[in-house]
Design an enzyme around this catalytic site. Structure first.
Site, PDB file in Angstrom:
ATOM      1  N   PRO A  88     -26.994  25.322 -73.960  1.00 44.45           N
ATOM      2  CG  PRO A  88     -25.246  23.797 -73.870  1.00 44.45           C
ATOM      3  CD  PRO A  88     -26.104  24.669 -72.998  1.00 44.45           C
ATOM      4  CD  GLU A 115     -22.228  18.345 -65.351  1.00 44.49           C
ATOM      5  OE1 GLU A 115     -21.010  18.604 -65.216  1.00 44.49           O
ATOM      6  OE2 GLU A 115     -22.771  18.041 -66.446  1.00 44.49           O
ATOM      7  NE  ARG A 153     -22.088  44.694 -84.987  1.00 47.75           N
ATOM      8  CZ  ARG A 153     -22.704  44.807 -86.146  1.00 47.75           C
ATOM      9  NH1 ARG A 153     -23.947  44.346 -86.251  1.00 47.75           N
ATOM     10  NH2 ARG A 153     -22.128  45.353 -87.186  1.00 47.75           N
ATOM     11  CG  ASP A 168     -24.562  43.960 -89.543  1.00 49.66           C
ATOM     12  OD1 ASP A 168     -25.134  43.959 -88.469  1.00 49.66           O
ATOM     13  OD2 ASP A 168     -23.472  44.511 -89.772  1.00 49.66           O
TER      14      ASP A 168
HETATM   15  C1  4FV Z   1     -23.839  27.429 -73.811  1.00 50.03           C
HETATM   16  C2  4FV Z   1     -23.988  27.393 -75.195  1.00 50.03           C
HETATM   17  C3  4FV Z   1     -23.060  26.463 -72.995  1.00 50.03           C
HETATM   18  C4  4FV Z   1     -23.241  24.305 -70.607  1.00 50.03           C
HETATM   19  C5  4FV Z   1     -22.837  23.779 -69.275  1.00 50.03           C
HETATM   20  C6  4FV Z   1     -22.448  26.132 -69.354  1.00 50.03           C
HETATM   21  C7  4FV Z   1     -22.528  25.603 -70.739  1.00 50.03           C
HETATM   22  C8  4FV Z   1     -22.339  24.943 -68.467  1.00 50.03           C
HETATM   23  N1  4FV Z   1     -24.520  28.481 -73.347  1.00 50.03           N
HETATM   24  N2  4FV Z   1     -24.760  28.468 -75.552  1.00 50.03           N
HETATM   25  N3  4FV Z   1     -23.468  26.516 -76.085  1.00 50.03           N
HETATM   26  N4  4FV Z   1     -23.226  26.551 -71.644  1.00 50.03           N
HETATM   27  O1  4FV Z   1     -22.334  25.635 -73.548  1.00 50.03           O
HETATM   28  O2  4FV Z   1     -25.068  29.104 -74.424  1.00 50.03           O
HETATM   29  O3  4FV Z   1     -23.178  25.104 -67.367  1.00 50.03           O
END
Ligand code: 4FV
Length: 258
Positions: A88, A115, A153, A168
């Site tokens: 994230p 985590e 794609r 697209d």
């Molecule tokens: C995530 C996202 C995501 C966070 C904690 C995996 C998680 C756990 N990855 N975009 N949104 N990852 O939420 O790519 O480790």
């Protein structure tokens, strides 16, 4: 193009890459996908891959060593492979990034769990961090699938005709125009006449107008970075001046009806 995926849950990837377009792309050898279990690179007899966070706090953190050894194993074959960590905290993924990554030969996707990963793995091994959205998943696996799908794609020969990737949504930063197919009369709702006219200029003008309208109603933020022609700007003025525009957008209407 080669995709290597580092994960603690390899089986999650079985079906998504067997079906449909990606499945065929793999059969045609247009993409190679290798699923690598990080746990196989844990040296201790219990193959421990996570531990409690220094400084306390809830949850577990993925240990650096098994991840580092899995990346080094791949890079011993191909030092040019690029490591992408799904998190994230990464750069918000978009079509532009998909196009940029589609020009690479070998990508390694690191899927976090719990985590997340020990920060030193990011410092020492991660080239790029991508987020697929501002929400928290249980793991990076689904995010890796999303990114691999969006990249694949765009590769020559993966879609029926490469043309469709050019038309697209977001290709020109506008949302796509409405699509219709048989029957002409669906539950009393008819297909717009222009689409049956055979007049290709009128059809493409109608589609551009609908794309501009839909983008203005639903994602005005995209208009700011869309390469608009003088004609587009003229049409937009018309659309923005037309009181009924917002009402004609079924989704906007439903959203307003709440
Ligand atoms: C995530 C996202 C995501 C966070 C904690 C995996 C998680 C756990 N990855 N975009 N949104 N990852 O939420 O790519 O480790």
């Amino acid at each position: 193009m080669r995709f290597d995926i580092l994960t603690l849950f390899p089986k999650m990837f079985s079906s998504p890459f067997e079906e449909s377009i990606l499945g065929r792309a793999i059969e045609k050898g247009l993409i190679q996908i290798r699923i690598i279990n990080i746990r196989d690179f844990a040296l201790d007899k219990h193959q421990v891959v996570d531990d409690t966070p220094y400084g306390g706090g809830q949850g577990m953190v993925m240990k650096g060593e098994p991840i580092a050894r899995s990346i080094e194993w791949i890079k011993s074959e191909d030092p040019s492979a690029r490591v992408i960590y799904l998190t994230p905290q990464g750069r918000p993924f978009d079509q532009e990034q998909a196009q940029a990554l589609a020009s690479r030969a070998h990508l390694i996707f690191l899927c976090g769990r719990y985590e997340g990963i020990d920060e030193r793995v990011r410092d020492l091994f991660v080239d790029e961090e991508i987020s697929i959205g501002d929400y928290v998943l249980t793991g990076g696996e689904l995010a890796a699938m999303v990114v691999i799908d969006a990249i694949s794609r765009l590769l020559p020969g993966v879609l029926g005709s490469d043309r469709s990737a050019i038309e697209d949504s977001f290709f020109n930063s506008l949302l796509e125009y409405p699509q219709y197919t048989r029957p002409y009369d669906f539950r009393g709702s008819l297909v717009p006449e222009v689409l049956l006219s055979g007049n290709h200029l009128a059809i493409s003008q109608w589609r551009q107008r609908e794309a501009l309208k839909r983008t203005w109603v639903r994602r005005p933020d995209l208009l700011a970075k869309a390469p608009l022609s003088e004609e587009d700007r003229r049409i937009l003025k018309e659309i923005q001046g037309d009181k009924s525009t917002k009402d004609c957008d079924c989704l906007a209407r439903r959203n307003n009806e709440g």
